[in-house]
Design a protein around this motif. Structure first.
Motif, mmCIF file in Angstrom:
data_model
loop_
_atom_site.group_PDB
_atom_site.id
_atom_site.type_symbol
_atom_site.label_atom_id
_atom_site.label_comp_id
_atom_site.label_asym_id
_atom_site.label_seq_id
_atom_site.Cartn_x
_atom_site.Cartn_y
_atom_site.Cartn_z
ATOM 1 N N PHE A 1 0.837 -1.192 0.000
ATOM 2 C CA PHE A 1 0.000 0.000 0.000
ATOM 3 C C PHE A 1 0.876 1.247 0.000
ATOM 4 O O PHE A 1 1.916 1.298 0.669
ATOM 5 C CB PHE A 1 -0.903 0.011 1.238
ATOM 6 N N LYS A 2 0.449 2.262 -0.759
ATOM 7 C CA LYS A 2 1.143 3.542 -0.803
ATOM 8 C C LYS A 2 0.130 4.680 -0.627
ATOM 9 O O LYS A 2 -1.035 4.552 -1.031
ATOM 10 C CB LYS A 2 1.884 3.718 -2.135
ATOM 11 N N VAL A 3 0.593 5.774 -0.032
ATOM 12 C CA VAL A 3 -0.270 6.934 0.150
ATOM 13 C C VAL A 3 -0.491 7.611 -1.195
ATOM 14 O O VAL A 3 0.467 7.915 -1.916
ATOM 15 C CB VAL A 3 0.360 7.940 1.140
ATOM 16 N N ILE A 4 -1.760 7.835 -1.565
ATOM 17 C CA ILE A 4 -2.062 8.526 -2.824
ATOM 18 C C ILE A 4 -2.722 9.882 -2.592
ATOM 19 O O ILE A 4 -2.840 10.668 -3.533
ATOM 20 C CB ILE A 4 -2.971 7.659 -3.725
ATOM 21 N N ALA A 5 -3.138 10.161 -1.362
ATOM 22 C CA ALA A 5 -3.780 11.455 -1.091
ATOM 23 C C ALA A 5 -3.744 11.744 0.404
ATOM 24 O O ALA A 5 -3.852 10.829 1.224
ATOM 25 C CB ALA A 5 -5.224 11.469 -1.592
ATOM 26 N N THR A 6 -3.558 13.025 0.742
ATOM 27 C CA THR A 6 -3.676 13.521 2.113
ATOM 28 C C THR A 6 -4.673 14.673 2.085
ATOM 29 O O THR A 6 -4.403 15.716 1.489
ATOM 30 C CB THR A 6 -2.320 13.993 2.651
ATOM 31 N N ILE A 7 -5.838 14.480 2.696
ATOM 32 C CA ILE A 7 -6.925 15.443 2.566
ATOM 33 C C ILE A 7 -7.617 15.641 3.915
ATOM 34 O O ILE A 7 -7.464 14.849 4.836
ATOM 35 C CB ILE A 7 -7.964 14.974 1.515
ATOM 36 N N LYS A 8 -8.392 16.720 3.983
ATOM 37 C CA LYS A 8 -9.161 17.015 5.194
ATOM 38 C C LYS A 8 -10.615 16.603 5.055
ATOM 39 O O LYS A 8 -11.354 16.574 6.037
ATOM 40 C CB LYS A 8 -9.064 18.519 5.521
ATOM 41 N N ASP A 9 -11.056 16.293 3.814
ATOM 42 C CA ASP A 9 -12.447 15.907 3.574
ATOM 43 C C ASP A 9 -12.696 14.464 3.975
ATOM 44 O O ASP A 9 -11.772 13.707 4.287
ATOM 45 C CB ASP A 9 -12.790 16.093 2.097
ATOM 46 N N LEU A 10 -13.981 14.059 3.909
ATOM 47 C CA LEU A 10 -14.397 12.705 4.226
ATOM 48 C C LEU A 10 -14.708 11.914 2.966
ATOM 49 O O LEU A 10 -15.429 10.907 3.016
ATOM 50 C CB LEU A 10 -15.607 12.719 5.145
ATOM 51 N N ALA A 11 -14.170 12.351 1.826
ATOM 52 C CA ALA A 11 -14.406 11.664 0.561
ATOM 53 C C ALA A 11 -13.248 11.936 -0.378
ATOM 54 O O ALA A 11 -12.545 12.948 -0.254
ATOM 55 C CB ALA A 11 -15.730 12.111 -0.074
ATOM 56 N N TYR A 12 -13.068 10.995 -1.335
ATOM 57 C CA TYR A 12 -11.980 11.138 -2.305
ATOM 58 C C TYR A 12 -12.374 10.417 -3.582
ATOM 59 O O TYR A 12 -12.931 9.314 -3.541
ATOM 60 C CB TYR A 12 -10.687 10.546 -1.754
ATOM 61 N N LEU A 13 -12.117 11.070 -4.738
ATOM 62 C CA LEU A 13 -12.395 10.482 -6.048
ATOM 63 C C LEU A 13 -11.075 10.074 -6.687
ATOM 64 O O LEU A 13 -10.240 10.923 -7.006
ATOM 65 C CB LEU A 13 -13.147 11.475 -6.941
ATOM 66 N N HIS A 14 -10.881 8.769 -6.866
ATOM 67 C CA HIS A 14 -9.660 8.247 -7.498
ATOM 68 C C HIS A 14 -9.986 8.010 -8.968
ATOM 69 O O HIS A 14 -10.705 7.072 -9.323
ATOM 70 C CB HIS A 14 -9.242 6.941 -6.825
ATOM 71 N N GLN A 15 -9.460 8.871 -9.847
ATOM 72 C CA GLN A 15 -9.887 8.856 -11.237
ATOM 73 C C GLN A 15 -8.698 8.701 -12.190
ATOM 74 O O GLN A 15 -7.558 8.600 -11.781
ATOM 75 C CB GLN A 15 -10.649 10.148 -11.554
ATOM 76 N N ASN A 16 -9.064 8.621 -13.514
ATOM 77 C CA ASN A 16 -8.076 8.443 -14.594
ATOM 78 C C ASN A 16 -7.256 7.172 -14.389
ATOM 79 O O ASN A 16 -6.026 7.169 -14.477
ATOM 80 C CB ASN A 16 -7.159 9.654 -14.696
ATOM 81 N N LEU A 17 -7.976 6.058 -14.113
ATOM 82 C CA LEU A 17 -7.319 4.784 -13.811
ATOM 83 C C LEU A 17 -7.303 3.875 -15.040
ATOM 84 O O LEU A 17 -8.178 3.967 -15.900
ATOM 85 C CB LEU A 17 -8.055 4.078 -12.675
ATOM 86 N N PRO A 18 -6.315 2.958 -15.126
ATOM 87 C CA PRO A 18 -6.338 1.975 -16.208
ATOM 88 C C PRO A 18 -7.385 0.884 -15.990
ATOM 89 O O PRO A 18 -7.791 0.214 -16.927
ATOM 90 C CB PRO A 18 -4.925 1.383 -16.175
ATOM 91 N N SER A 19 -7.777 0.699 -14.709
ATOM 92 C CA SER A 19 -8.810 -0.286 -14.396
ATOM 93 C C SER A 19 -9.391 0.049 -13.029
ATOM 94 O O SER A 19 -8.849 0.856 -12.277
ATOM 95 C CB SER A 19 -8.235 -1.708 -14.410
ATOM 96 N N PHE A 20 -10.519 -0.606 -12.715
ATOM 97 C CA PHE A 20 -11.150 -0.398 -11.410
ATOM 98 C C PHE A 20 -10.440 -1.182 -10.299
ATOM 99 O O PHE A 20 -10.686 -0.948 -9.124
ATOM 100 C CB PHE A 20 -12.619 -0.849 -11.454
#
Length: 892
Positions: free
Chosen positions: A750-769
């Protein structure tokens, strides 16, 4: 009809299985490529099979011990060249990347053993089972290679005579090896995730159940030497083929890091002659300059004449001469030039001379001789200044030595080198403080220019090192000690924790002997700097001055002890000749204790550091326990919670309290140290500051996306929507930020992909789900929570190929491609055959195939029906390769 028969054979032929295995083992090697992935390993399976084979074992399957497996083709097959030319050696290679740390067992199951094995029931119907283990340590990655076994595991014994075998094992990494006997094993099924389970072969009988009368010259029964791997069967009494196994264990720094199990086969035959028997001395060690002289004896049970010869790099100048028909004398006058790291080995070979028509037999025995350097002789250890000691020794007796290593410890030791024990072991408590050329006979120890701490007794030993490539060392010298006496800080203890009104108590000793040599007036000056650095060049501020030698205590007020550690230096001055005290006699420095506390789930983790002239580390003779005090939520007082031994610069403590989510805890530590000096306080106790911490609340994660039956490649966005909540009773205002962790495959970390203050995150522009997620919360104190629940997604794969396409360049249906094109496809290999079974096209260039109805030469193929096989590697959490077969019609 022929075309259909060919295709049926091509797609439906079963895998051939070996039914004739004699012996084998699995070798494992860490990734030693430039990338050095600690999770990547290479495997080599070697099997020994009957020649000529009843079946071709063209491929083999290896189970990696993590619920995965791989099938590989045979890389080579050669005839065994040890006289047993009815045996083939088969080699297979595998590669695997593990998903995390642990101990894993690689397994091979072969079908089946060769028939006629005496000590296994119905052996031809029994599977052949091999295992080797590996260790992956994520905290301390290691590079490791399995031990090499140079002698093939197919050998011959003579009935009624002692049989010996040695696998010729060595470890390419220098690890220690140990050996144990095991019964041969067979496959007993699979565990919950598909790893094979082994059990003792049905009807297996150990070779100690096939014993004749024991013969002298070896251990009785059937055994293996734990240290050398020497196998002795004393003596076989039954003709035929026998199997047994043994395990080779790899040890590094006292830790078992890998094993190899070898299953081997022995043929027992008849022969009338008996071999001679050598009697050699035990392995020995001598100090250079010693005359080594010993007797090697031989006897022949048939009273035949025997010729004994010796081989070794020391022959000459060493000599080996007969003393009589049954004894020989080995003589070696060792010198300093013979010192080396590895033992010398002399191999004695006895060969009998039986009457004509009998077979000549031999006996070989090794003798290992270590040659070490004599100990140097220390003459004196004398204080040179208030912070240095001069060490002197006699000229060393070996002129070829290259270096002299100087070791120091605080206080005397009870270390006494054993016979031929070289160097100075870490267990003796010494540290290396310098080295000089072997021709030098003196050394000034001033702690590398930093000066030695005063008020301590320092003890020294030295030893000599010899030149490479042979290397080698001497025995350690005698021990000499010297004491430095002067001023020293004895306490830097936090009395109050505050950002503005913090307090630290500082104490130091009153100089004694040196006072009589100084000119009054005398003066103390106490200085302070922020942090734990003790360098004299630090940014110090004077906080106290006194001409009274009894003023040895000072309380420093209005400090920020909440956020900062402080270091102090006390200086002692005299006037030199007359006037005010301006001549610095000596100084000492020490820091306060700085505590860091965090929550790791329900576990409290404390780490504290200090930089002090006394010793806070425990020794077996004097354990020094640091005490932890803890204040629980809703409590007004600290209570003694636990104690622990610490090190010279830091201490650590970890224990499950258990901590409650969202609650505050406070702690401080009292360190314990000593100068081991009767003129100074003992023990020396110092408090850290009080630090408070909490266990952050753990988020609850949800992940969704649009990967379903309505998914349209190129239209539906490939993205994952993450959202999370906090458990009931948790205050979101206590959380500073959240971290989103992601891995694309189960084999990745596992690697960190985002550090945010919100309670939601959209992981987009992916090669697959495909992928897995978890979230952590970090509170205002900087403590990170445990990970949330792990949520994983996979792809909605639809792979449908047409039965008809029209490659006529009209812009419609011109290509043979799946419905979703290249979506979710990492790699695809297309093979096309005509109706006679001839391959006309193969390509891996396009994940989406995009075949335009041409052959390998690029020319258009004729209209008609073709058969295809597509091997597709899909994007996904787990490596997934699927094979699709069918037919397609080309119309133009």
């Amino acid at each position: 009809m022929l075309g259909g028969l060919f295709l049926l054979t091509l797609f439906l032929a079963p895998q051939a299985q070996a039914t004739h295995l004699r012996a084998g083992n699995i070798f494992i090697k860490s990734d030693t490529t430039a990338a050095k992935n600690p999770l990547r390993f290479f495997f080599k399976l070697v099997t020994y099979s009957v020649a000529p084979p009843p079946f071709e074992d063209l491929e083999a399957t290896l189970y990696f011990g993590d619920c995965t497996q791989q099938t590989s083709p045979r890389a080579s097959r050669v005839l065994l060249q040890n006289g047993q030319n009815n045996t083939f050696v088969n080699t297979y290679f595998f590669e695997h990347i593990y998903s995390g740390g642990g101990t894993f067992t690689a397994t091979f199951v072969g079908e089946n053993r060769n028939g006629g094995v005496v000590n296994i029931s119905n052996s031809v119907q029994q599977t052949f089972f091999l295992q080797s283990t590996l260790t992956i340590d994520r905290l301390f990655p290691i590079i490791n290679r399995s031990p090499v076994l140079e002698v093939p595991p197919v050998d011959v014994a003579v009935r009624g005579q002692i049989f010996v075998h040695n696998p010729g094992a060595y470890d390419p990494d220098g690890d220690s090896l140990s050996f144990k006997l095991l019964p041969s094993r067979v496959d007993a099924g699979r565990d919950a995730c598909g790893n094979p389970i082994g059990q003792t072969a049905p009807g297996y009988r150990s070779l100690d159940q096939f014993l004749g009368a024991a013969q002298p010259g070896g251990p009785a029964g059937f055994s293996i030497d734990r240290n050398t791997g020497q196998i002795t069967w004393n003596t076989p009494n039954t003709l035929g083929e026998f199997n047994f196994a043994f395990i080779v264990e790899e040890w590094r720094n006292g830790r078992l890091i890998g094993t190899v199990i070898r299953d081997m086969q022995v043929f027992v035959r008849d022969d009338p002659n008996r071999p001679p028997v050598l009697i050699v001395p035990r392995d020995t060690c001598v100090v250079a300059g010693t005359l080594l002289r010993d007797i090697i004896k031989v006897r022949d049970p048939d009273k035949d004449p025997v010729t004994v010869t010796a081989f070794g790099s020391m022959l000459p100048p060493a000599t080996f001469r007969p003393q009589s028909d049954t004894s020989h004398i080995f003589t070696w006058q060792t010198t300093c030039l013979d010192v080396r790291r590895s033992p010398y080995q002399v191999v004695f070979r006895a060969e009998d001379r039986p009457p004509a028509g009998r077979i000549i037999l031999t006996d070989l025995k090794p003798w290992r001789i270590s040659v070490v350097g004599p100990p140097p002789v220390l003459v004196s250890a004398v204080p040179q200044t208030s912070s240095s000691i001069r060490l002197n020794w006699s000229a060393y007796t070996c002129p070829n030595a290259t270096r002299m290593y100087i070791y120091r410890r605080e206080g005397p030791s009870n270390f006494k080198p054993g016979p031929c024990e070289t160097g100075i072991p870490a267990s003796a408590g010494y540290v290396r403080v310098g080295e000089v050329s072997a021709g030098v006979t003196t050394f000034l120890d001033n702690n590398g220019g930093k000066g030695l701490e005063r008020n301590k007794t320092y003890c020294y030993r030295i030893y000599a090192e010899f030149p490479e490539p042979g290397g080698g060392s001497s025995i350690a010298s005698n021990e000499l000690c010297a004491t430095l006496e002067s001023i020293s800080l004895t306490k830097v203890s936090v009395l109050e924790t505050s950002a503005t009104t913090g307090k630290i108590r500082v104490e130091w000793n009153k100089p004694k002997a040196i006072v009589t040599t100084l000119t009054p007036p005398l003066q103390y000056r106490l200085l302070r700097t922020m942090g734990q650095g003790r360098s004299p060049q630090g940014n110090y501020t004077q906080v106290f001055i006194s001409n009274n030698l009894n003023d040895t205590v000072f309380t420093d007020n209005n400090l920020n002890t909440l956020d900062t550690a402080y270091a102090y230096r006390v200086e002692f001055y005299h006037s030199g000749t007359t006037g005010s005290p301006t001549v610095l006699v000596d100084s000492s420095s020490a820091s306060s204790v700085r505590l860091n506390a965090v929550a790791n789930g329900a576990t409290m983790v404390l780490n504290w550091t200090y930089n002090v002239p006394w010793n806070n580390a425990s020794t077996p003779a004097k354990p020094l326990y640091h005490v932890i005090y803890l204040k629980l939520p809703n409590s007004a007082v600290f209570q003694k919670y636990d104690s622990v031994l610490a090190g010279p610069t830091a201490g650590t403590f970890s224990k499950q309290v258990p901590l409650e989510q969202g609650k505050e805890y406070c702690a401080y530590v009292v360190t314990k140290g000593t100068f081991q000096n009767p003129l100074l306080p003992d023990p020396i106790l110092n408090n850290s500051q009080i630090t408070c911490f909490s266990r952050p609340c753990v988020p609850i994660l949800t992940v969704d996306n649009d990967c379903d039956d309505d998914f349209v490649a190129g239209v539906t966005p490939i993205q994952n929507r993450l959202s999370w909540t906090l458990p009931t009773g948790c205050n979101a205002s206590d959380i500073d930020f959240y971290k989103v962790y992601f891995r694309e495959t189960d084999a990745e970390e596992f690697k960190v992909i985002a550090t945010i203050k919100d309670l939601a995150y959209l992981h987009q522009n992916l090669p697959s789900f495909a992928g897995c997620y978890y979230v952590t919360a970090t509170d205002k104190n900087g403590s990170e929570s445990e990970r949330s629940n792990i949520e994983c997604e996979d792809n909605c794969i639809v792979f449908v190929l047409p039965n008809i396409f029209t490659p006529n360049n009209d812009g419609s249906n011109d290509e043979f491609t799946p419905k979703q094109g290249a979506t979710f496809i990492k790699k695809a290999t297309l093979k096309v055959y005509n109706r006679w079974g001839n391959k006309v096209y193969e390509s891996s260039a396009e994940p989406g195939l995009r075949w335009k109805g041409v052959g390998d030469n690029g020319k258009a193929l004729a209209e008609g029906t073709y058969f295809y096989q597509v091997e597709v590697e899909f994007y996904g959490r787990v490596p997934e390769i699927r094979t699709y077969k069918g037919w397609v019609e080309i119309l133009r």
